[in-house]
Write a protein that holds these residues in place. Structure first.
Motif, PDB file in Angstrom:
ATOM      1  N   PHE A  64       0.863  -1.176   0.000  1.00 22.10           N
ATOM      2  CA  PHE A  64       0.000   0.000   0.000  1.00 22.10           C
ATOM      3  C   PHE A  64       0.898   1.223   0.000  1.00 22.10           C
ATOM      4  N   ALA A 139      -3.979  -0.944   7.658  1.00 19.63           N
ATOM      5  CA  ALA A 139      -3.606   0.373   7.148  1.00 19.63           C
ATOM      6  C   ALA A 139      -3.656   1.472   8.196  1.00 19.63           C
ATOM      7  N   ASP A 143       1.142   3.477   5.037  1.00 20.70           N
ATOM      8  CA  ASP A 143       1.630   2.482   4.093  1.00 20.70           C
ATOM      9  C   ASP A 143       1.973   1.181   4.824  1.00 20.70           C
TER      10      ASP A 143
END
Length: 178
Positions: A64, A139, A143
């Protein structure tokens, strides 16, 4: 004074049971992809083949990444490098889920102006910023990177592109279950 000792003993006795519950809860975490995404990489003409690789992989790595941050874009280059240089990571589908505060303008500019090296995997653009919401347990710190099995169940989290210990743990799982 005695009630304090009893309370302390009870707390020490209950502490291991809380830790075991957390491990069991972590094992049940599953990556959920949002509906509003776009697959993007102008260097790849046939994203269907790459998507098939992700669907058929025994393991997946979800990263992410904030792509409106110029220094964060370097993570994509590092993921590409680790995948191309390590054959064990080459067998794993790396799925960068990208979010942006600038409507992906910086990312697209870097690709279109050829200031970005050739990345060999597609990027999943989270158009509505819903990946973090759907995966809030992972999350919450921004990230993150997660190794999952073929069914998107999280096996391990860490940062293998920046931490060698995490990289070794990821590789241990990938290598020992073939």
């Amino acid at each position: 004074m005695k009630p304090i000792y009893y309370l302390l003993l009870l707390s020490i006795w209950l502490l291991p049971s809380c830790i075991n519950r957390k491990k069991a809860a972590d094992a049940a975490v599953k990556i959920v992809m949002p509906a509003q995404t776009e697959v993007y990489n102008p260097y790849i003409t046939d994203t269907n083949n790459v998507t098939l690789k992700a669907d058929n992989s025994q393991y997946k790595i979800y990263a992410f990444i904030n792509v409106s941050c110029s220094s964060c874009l370097e993570k994509l280059v590092r993921w590409d490098k680790i995948q191309s240089q390590d054959p064990d990571f080459g067998k794993v589908a790396i799925i960068p889920v990208c979010y942006s505060r600038d409507n992906f303008e910086l990312l697209k500019f870097m690709f279109e102006s050829h200031k970005f090296p050739n990345i060999h995997f597609p990027l999943v653009l989270d158009l509505k910023d819903s990946f973090a919401i759907k995966n809030s347990s992972l999350a919450r710190a921004g990230d993150f990177t997660a190794l999952t099995n073929a069914h998107d169940q999280v096996l391990l989290t860490g940062n293998p592109i920046e931490n060698n210990k995490d990289k070794d743990q990821f590789l241990h799982i990938i290598r020992n279950t073939e």
